[in-house]
Write a protein that holds these residues in place. Sequence first.
Motif, short mmCIF file in Angstrom:
data_model
loop_
_atom_site.label_atom_id
_atom_site.label_comp_id
_atom_site.label_asym_id
_atom_site.label_seq_id
_atom_site.Cartn_x
_atom_site.Cartn_y
_atom_site.Cartn_z
N ALA A 148 -35.17 5.60 24.42
CA ALA A 148 -35.18 4.73 23.22
C ALA A 148 -33.77 4.93 22.68
CB ALA A 148 -36.26 4.96 22.35
N THR A 193 -40.50 1.44 23.54
CA THR A 193 -40.11 0.52 22.30
C THR A 193 -40.01 -0.79 22.81
OG1 THR A 193 -37.46 0.87 22.59
CG2 THR A 193 -38.94 2.33 21.50
N ALA A 200 -42.56 0.92 18.56
CA ALA A 200 -42.96 1.72 19.51
C ALA A 200 -44.36 1.36 20.00
CB ALA A 200 -42.93 3.07 19.55
N PHE A 215 -40.59 2.49 14.56
CA PHE A 215 -39.91 3.78 14.99
C PHE A 215 -38.43 4.02 14.16
CE2 PHE A 215 -36.85 5.46 18.13
CZ PHE A 215 -37.29 6.87 18.20
#
Length: 404
Positions: A148, A193, A200, A215
């Motif tokens: 991510a 994500t 997420a 997130f």
Amino acid sequence: MPRNHALARNRLDVLGALCAISLLGAACGSTAGNQPAGGPGGIASAPDATLATTAAGGSLLAFVSGKEGKIRVYSVDERSGGLALLQANATEGLPSFLAVDPARALLFAVDEDNALIRSFELDAESGVLTAINAVSAQGDGPAHLSLATAGDWLLVANYEDGSVSVIPVARNGALGNATDTESPGAKAHMAITDRSGAYAFVPCLGADLIAQYAFDSIQGLLEPNAVPSAGLPANSGPRHLAFHPQGAVAFGINETASTITSFRFDRASGRLTPIATASTLPEGYSGRNTGAEIAVHPTGRFVYGSNRGRDSIAVFSVDASSGKLSPLADVPSGHGGGPHNPRSFALSPDGHLLYAANQGSGQLVAFRIGADGKPAPLGVKAQAPGATYVGLFRFPAHREPAPR
């Protein structure tokens, strides 16, 4: 609310206002001079011309791992679909799922047996992996991981205890201790994500829901969304989730029910709302089956899901105005007698090739995807006993070494 998420929320609120003019927000992310296809209020499809630039330059590698405890690296012949084994890297434990960062030539693996996450440096020429370090998954039975926010974090889904953790990744690939661990629901099977990295999602097979989080990509923290989950009917068994290239819709494969659910994704709030559900099985099929993997074609026009039991890849077209799926084809995932059990499959970045990893037979089968989205078999290209993961990644022709 974390500071960086507040900034992302402000930016996405503007997008959300624009998206309100259409059901699925197809206009989001476009400009007046670059309006996506799909019609008014529809889902945009990536133009085929963009795929040619994706394919230009660099080498295409395939990564396969599974029950034999090895991570195999293959060079891909894009004309024939052939796989040339570069290296079968023996690793500790069970590397059942991988994440790859081609830009830094890094590879990350869950180790189900030891509840660890392992990091490796990859020599893309030889396929040799060099271990960097390993850290706790902060949960039992890690089943999935994904990168991510520019590769700075790993999200890890721990199946056995229904948890999700966030693990920091240094620029040289070294892993730090988890910065956050949450409990989204029973049998957490995936953690990813959305395309912006602001939100997420964790499909929880045992709880029939997809947990939703904001997130914080600065501190590596997960904050439950105001609507903490998208619920599904009892005994659906949500397993994996994939976003449309334009980001306004997502598709989730349900393991227990052998179905795929289309979701509208509100990029302002980070919430999924179910649209419709389609069976991955042909009408009249009554044998045992579970759904496994899902992928969206780079053009956004097709969705693929794997059937274990039926031993096939189900192919769907995406309705450009609603996000609903219509069945196109049901293609055998293996060659000859089974069981094949295609636990994993992957598309090439340009969407021209598909490889099915059949855990039961160990066959790695290649397919050429036509303009109609249907995979045509190219044959068994390799054997990988107990394969649970296959991924295709293009590595840049010239790459700066990772800092140390």
